[in-house]
Enzyme design. Structure first.
Site, PDB file in Angstrom:
ATOM      1  N   GLU A 389       0.858  -1.184   0.000  1.00  0.00           N
ATOM      2  CA  GLU A 389       0.000   0.000   0.000  1.00  0.00           C
ATOM      3  C   GLU A 389       0.893   1.233   0.000  1.00  0.00           C
ATOM      4  O   GLU A 389       1.954   1.254   0.649  1.00  0.00           O
ATOM      5  CB  GLU A 389      -0.933  -0.021   1.216  1.00  0.00           C
ATOM      6  CG  GLU A 389      -0.290   0.484   2.456  1.00  0.00           C
ATOM      7  CD  GLU A 389      -1.141   0.314   3.721  1.00  0.00           C
ATOM      8  OE1 GLU A 389      -1.724  -0.757   3.922  1.00  0.00           O
ATOM      9  OE2 GLU A 389      -1.180   1.275   4.505  1.00  0.00           O
ATOM     10  N   HIS A 474      -1.519  -5.868  11.468  1.00  0.00           N
ATOM     11  CA  HIS A 474      -2.447  -6.933  11.049  1.00  0.00           C
ATOM     12  C   HIS A 474      -2.225  -8.237  11.804  1.00  0.00           C
ATOM     13  O   HIS A 474      -1.900  -9.256  11.187  1.00  0.00           O
ATOM     14  CB  HIS A 474      -2.297  -7.204   9.543  1.00  0.00           C
ATOM     15  CG  HIS A 474      -2.546  -6.019   8.669  1.00  0.00           C
ATOM     16  ND1 HIS A 474      -2.123  -5.942   7.366  1.00  0.00           N
ATOM     17  CD2 HIS A 474      -3.198  -4.860   8.904  1.00  0.00           C
ATOM     18  CE1 HIS A 474      -2.494  -4.793   6.838  1.00  0.00           C
ATOM     19  NE2 HIS A 474      -3.140  -4.105   7.754  1.00  0.00           N
ATOM     20  N   ASN A 512      -5.008  -6.225   3.243  1.00  0.00           N
ATOM     21  CA  ASN A 512      -5.471  -5.711   4.539  1.00  0.00           C
ATOM     22  C   ASN A 512      -6.678  -6.546   4.984  1.00  0.00           C
ATOM     23  O   ASN A 512      -7.562  -6.846   4.188  1.00  0.00           O
ATOM     24  CB  ASN A 512      -5.858  -4.245   4.390  1.00  0.00           C
ATOM     25  CG  ASN A 512      -4.831  -3.478   3.575  1.00  0.00           C
ATOM     26  OD1 ASN A 512      -4.659  -3.757   2.391  1.00  0.00           O
ATOM     27  ND2 ASN A 512      -4.148  -2.573   4.185  1.00  0.00           N
TER      28      ASN A 512
HETATM   29  P1  FAE Z   1     -10.436  -5.695  16.739  1.00  0.00           P
HETATM   30  O1  FAE Z   1     -10.930  -4.795  15.643  1.00  0.00           O
HETATM   31  O2  FAE Z   1      -9.022  -5.652  17.107  1.00  0.00           O
HETATM   32  O3  FAE Z   1     -11.399  -5.573  17.946  1.00  0.00           O
HETATM   33  C1  FAE Z   1     -11.187  -6.212  19.170  1.00  0.00           C
HETATM   34  C2  FAE Z   1     -11.839  -5.386  20.273  1.00  0.00           C
HETATM   35  O4  FAE Z   1     -11.909  -6.167  21.463  1.00  0.00           O
HETATM   36  C3  FAE Z   1     -11.079  -4.115  20.639  1.00  0.00           C
HETATM   37  O5  FAE Z   1     -11.965  -3.029  20.654  1.00  0.00           O
HETATM   38  C4  FAE Z   1     -10.510  -4.412  22.021  1.00  0.00           C
HETATM   39  O6  FAE Z   1     -10.406  -3.261  22.847  1.00  0.00           O
HETATM   40  C5  FAE Z   1     -11.542  -5.384  22.580  1.00  0.00           C
HETATM   41  N1  FAE Z   1     -11.015  -6.275  23.604  1.00  0.00           N
HETATM   42  C6  FAE Z   1      -9.864  -6.964  23.594  1.00  0.00           C
HETATM   43  N2  FAE Z   1      -9.725  -7.728  24.689  1.00  0.00           N
HETATM   44  C7  FAE Z   1     -10.884  -7.528  25.429  1.00  0.00           C
HETATM   45  C8  FAE Z   1     -11.349  -8.043  26.668  1.00  0.00           C
HETATM   46  N3  FAE Z   1     -10.638  -8.941  27.362  1.00  0.00           N
HETATM   47  N4  FAE Z   1     -12.529  -7.586  27.141  1.00  0.00           N
HETATM   48  C9  FAE Z   1     -13.257  -6.686  26.438  1.00  0.00           C
HETATM   49  N5  FAE Z   1     -12.849  -6.172  25.251  1.00  0.00           N
HETATM   50  C10 FAE Z   1     -11.683  -6.598  24.743  1.00  0.00           C
HETATM   51  O7  FAE Z   1     -10.704  -7.244  16.260  1.00  0.00           O
HETATM   52  N6  FAE Z   1      -7.065  -3.458   8.270  1.00  0.00           N
HETATM   53  C11 FAE Z   1      -7.591  -3.277   7.036  1.00  0.00           C
HETATM   54  O8  FAE Z   1      -8.258  -4.176   6.514  1.00  0.00           O
HETATM   55  N7  FAE Z   1      -7.407  -2.084   6.362  1.00  0.00           N
HETATM   56  C12 FAE Z   1      -6.652  -1.063   6.879  1.00  0.00           C
HETATM   57  O9  FAE Z   1      -6.519  -0.010   6.261  1.00  0.00           O
HETATM   58  C13 FAE Z   1      -6.050  -1.263   8.164  1.00  0.00           C
HETATM   59  N8  FAE Z   1      -5.266  -0.300   8.710  1.00  0.00           N
HETATM   60  C14 FAE Z   1      -4.818  -0.451  10.017  1.00  0.00           C
HETATM   61  C15 FAE Z   1      -4.125   0.598  10.627  1.00  0.00           C
HETATM   62  C16 FAE Z   1      -3.781   0.497  11.971  1.00  0.00           C
HETATM   63  C17 FAE Z   1      -3.031   1.627  12.631  1.00  0.00           C
HETATM   64  C18 FAE Z   1      -4.138  -0.662  12.716  1.00  0.00           C
HETATM   65  C19 FAE Z   1      -3.798  -0.770  14.175  1.00  0.00           C
HETATM   66  C20 FAE Z   1      -4.813  -1.698  12.106  1.00  0.00           C
HETATM   67  C21 FAE Z   1      -5.153  -1.614  10.762  1.00  0.00           C
HETATM   68  N9  FAE Z   1      -5.862  -2.633  10.127  1.00  0.00           N
HETATM   69  C22 FAE Z   1      -6.337  -2.473   8.850  1.00  0.00           C
HETATM   70  C23 FAE Z   1      -6.160  -3.910  10.818  1.00  0.00           C
HETATM   71  C24 FAE Z   1      -7.614  -4.017  11.262  1.00  0.00           C
HETATM   72  O10 FAE Z   1      -8.020  -2.857  11.940  1.00  0.00           O
HETATM   73  C25 FAE Z   1      -7.740  -5.274  12.139  1.00  0.00           C
HETATM   74  O11 FAE Z   1      -7.377  -6.389  11.344  1.00  0.00           O
HETATM   75  C26 FAE Z   1      -9.154  -5.476  12.652  1.00  0.00           C
HETATM   76  O12 FAE Z   1      -9.574  -4.378  13.427  1.00  0.00           O
HETATM   77  C27 FAE Z   1      -9.240  -6.750  13.484  1.00  0.00           C
HETATM   78  O13 FAE Z   1     -10.606  -7.013  13.743  1.00  0.00           O
HETATM   79  P2  FAE Z   1     -11.058  -7.992  14.893  1.00  0.00           P
HETATM   80  O14 FAE Z   1     -12.520  -8.189  14.787  1.00  0.00           O
HETATM   81  O15 FAE Z   1     -10.178  -9.188  14.869  1.00  0.00           O
END
Ligand code: FAE
Length: 535
Positions: A389, A474, A512
């Site tokens: 990207e 990721h 991504n």
């Molecule tokens: P996630 O979105 O990580 O959600 C998990 C949630 O669970 C969070 O809100 C936590 O606070 C919460 N949590 C964790 N432990 C606990 C607990 N014990 N009790 C209660 N709550 C809890 O999970 N991906 C893309 O496809 N495109 C992009 O452009 C992209 N850019 C990114 C840029 C950055 C800076 C970052 C950090 C990530 C990026 N990603 C991107 C990755 C993407 O946001 C990530 O793969 C997803 O958010 C993961 O989704 P999940 O549902 O696995």
């Protein structure tokens, strides 16, 4: 108005009124502030997998509680903004840190990006594990609050390779389109792209790639591209064009609290509790699950330890969060029947970041959209496949720097062990495991540099390294589909316990990951609703 839009509208109203009243319980009905003793379905986390699961449970009429450790991000601070400015971060930037830890560690070897900040329940976390650091979103909406909004569907052939037991025809015909529609995916207007100021940096990188014979593709986004056009025209307040991204976007972003979570709340069956961290999972003799939950305030003070029991428990706490919950449960003997696959199969999606120095006659622009719009697609390379990207450097000044986040095919996998002293999961990943990612990025960008007579930047990552493979945006795996769970995310060894997030994906998606995480969650919950809940 479609049912989804009507529900979304109701949910947005609930989110706004919770914010206005300073509530941590969000619901369209008059939910009590206290946790219920029992709820038929419970979802841990509010990221992509969790949000898709909660919407479908709510639509099916099942009372569902979501527990999220981070705060709700709809209340403006004293400066009138919900999120802090990227270039002047404050406590809102990071999850209980004394200083920001930005991915671009230095510029000309100077730490210009980071600031001391007060400890607070900020939106971006960086979890440091020795040779690997993992960036995560914290708050109602998970990673959607901090990510670059790139909404990419993986190549079908690669998807079939990483998840061979998932019916790809069904995924590409039904669940990927469903996820994209609900997430609000759009693409930049190609004509505007060619002339706008916001993407000059992307056009400069495209030209350099083309000179070396590499093609680029437009990257679909969940940032409202029409809003971005109006930002540049000065018609609306700036967000992507005001350098906002990793510490949250005040406008323009279709984060989950505006899409899936709003619609889930709008079913009237879903309640979200913010600032509630799940610590333990207990299995009761009647087959239900009791969670030990810690309520904190925004400054980290523990307000209470609570218990809530559920019949159907869905783990959507992300690759690190869900894996840690099950690892802790297995190692402390709470869920002894969990298998050895818990904690294994973790990868970085081959992430590696790098910068190139452009010639002085090739400025990248002082105005740069924080939302990437182009990627260099070299995934077909038989030896070193990479999807890079073209990332912004939204510093507000000319840097002549082209930045990239390359996603490569890295077969290395890490695993988690349980550390009893800290009661947490520790990642085992060594520096040498990043080498395949570095080799793939080097193969691509050596050619681009050669064709353009340009060089790498050596000043960006704290020392003189060119390729930064010591962090990932990721994190994927830890509870891999078909290994720690069955083929639909049902945890092996226990009934009515499910995984619904990025931990299901075995370390790599080639692009991504959030569209894949969402689509897989859509597929799994449809099956679970039909067979385990309604059936
Ligand atoms: P996630 O979105 O990580 O959600 C998990 C949630 O669970 C969070 O809100 C936590 O606070 C919460 N949590 C964790 N432990 C606990 C607990 N014990 N009790 C209660 N709550 C809890 O999970 N991906 C893309 O496809 N495109 C992009 O452009 C992209 N850019 C990114 C840029 C950055 C800076 C970052 C950090 C990530 C990026 N990603 C991107 C990755 C993407 O946001 C990530 O793969 C997803 O958010 C993961 O989704 P999940 O549902 O696995």
């Amino acid at each position: 108005m479609s049912a989804f839009s009507r529900r979304r509208f109701l949910g947005l109203a609930a989110l706004n009124s919770a914010a206005a009243l300073g509530l941590t319980t969000i619901s369209t009905t008059r939910a009590a502030a206290a946790l219920p003793e029992y709820c038929p379905a419970l979802v841990v986390g509010t990221g992509y997998g969790a949000a898709a699961t909660a919407l479908r449970l709510g639509e099916a009429g099942i009372p569902t509680l979501m527990l999220e450790m981070g705060r709700l991000w709809t209340t403006p601070g004293a400066d009138g903004r919900v999120f802090c400015p990227m270039l002047a971060p404050d406590g809102r930037a990071m999850w209980f840190k004394d200083r920001t830890e930005a991915p671009l560690a230095s510029f000309l070897w100077l730490d210009l990006a980071n600031r001391d900040i007060p400890r607070y329940a900020g939106v971006l976390d960086r979890v440091n594990f020795g040779d690997m650091a993992v960036y995560l979103g914290r708050g109602v909406g998970g990673g959607s609050l901090v990510n670059g909004a790139m909404a990419v569907t993986p190549k079908r052939s690669y998807f079939e390779e990483i998840l061979p037991r998932v019916d790809a025809g069904e995924m590409y015909g039904k669940y990927f389109p469903r996820a994209r529609a609900q997430l609000g995916v759009n693409v930049v207007d190609p004509q505007w792209f060619e002339t706008c100021r916001s993407y000059r940096y992307a056009r400069v990188s495209r030209k350099a790639a083309a000179r070396a014979g590499f093609g680029t593709v437009f990257v679909p986004s969940v940032y409202d591209m029409d809003y971005l056009r109006r930002e540049e025209a000065g018609e609306v307040p700036r967000s992507a064009d005001a350098s906002e991204v990793i510490y949250g976007n005040n406008h323009g972003k279709r984060s989950l609290d505006r899409t899936y979570l709003a619609a889930a709340l709008g079913t009237g069956r879903v309640t979200i509790q913010a600032l509630h961290e799940v610590r333990e999972i207990l299995h009761q003799p009647d087959g239900t699950y009791t969670l030990v939950v810690r309520e904190i305030d925004e400054h980290g003070t523990v307000l209470a330890t609570k218990h809530v029991t559920t019949k159907h428990l869905f783990l959507g706490a992300g690759s690190l969060g869900s894996t840690e919950l099950l690892l802790r449960a297995r190692e402390t003997g709470r869920l002894p029947a969990l298998n050895d696959a818990v904690g294994r199969g973790w990868g970085t999606n081959g992430n590696v970041m790098l910068g190139r120095a452009n010639h002085v006659w090739d400025p990248t622009g002082t105005l740069q959209s924080g939302m990437p719009a182009l990627g260099i697609d070299n995934w077909a390379d038989p030896v070193h496949p990479a999807f890079a990207e073209i990332a912004p450097v939204p510093a507000g000044v000319e840097t002549w720097l082209s930045l990239y986040l390359a996603i490569t095919r890295n077969p290395e996998r890490g695993h988690f062990g349980y550390d009893a002293a800290s009661d947490s999961a520790k990642l085992h990943w060594t520096a040498s495991q990043g080498q395949p990612s570095v080799a793939a990025a080097k193969a691509l960008f050596d050619k681009i540099n050669r064709a353009n007579a340009t060089i790498y930047r050596y000043d960006l990552f704290g020392d003189t390294r060119v390729f930064e493979d010591r962090f990932t945006y990721h994190p994927l795996g830890g509870l891999v589909l078909g290994e720690a769970t069955d083929d639909y995310g049902r945890v092996k060894g226990y009934r009515n316990l499910y995984v619904t997030d990025g931990s299901l994906i075995p370390g790599s998606t080639g692009v991504n990951p959030f569209v894949t995480i969402t689509a897989l969650a859509e597929r799994n919950i449809e099956r679970v609703l039909a067979e385990d809940i309604r059936g």
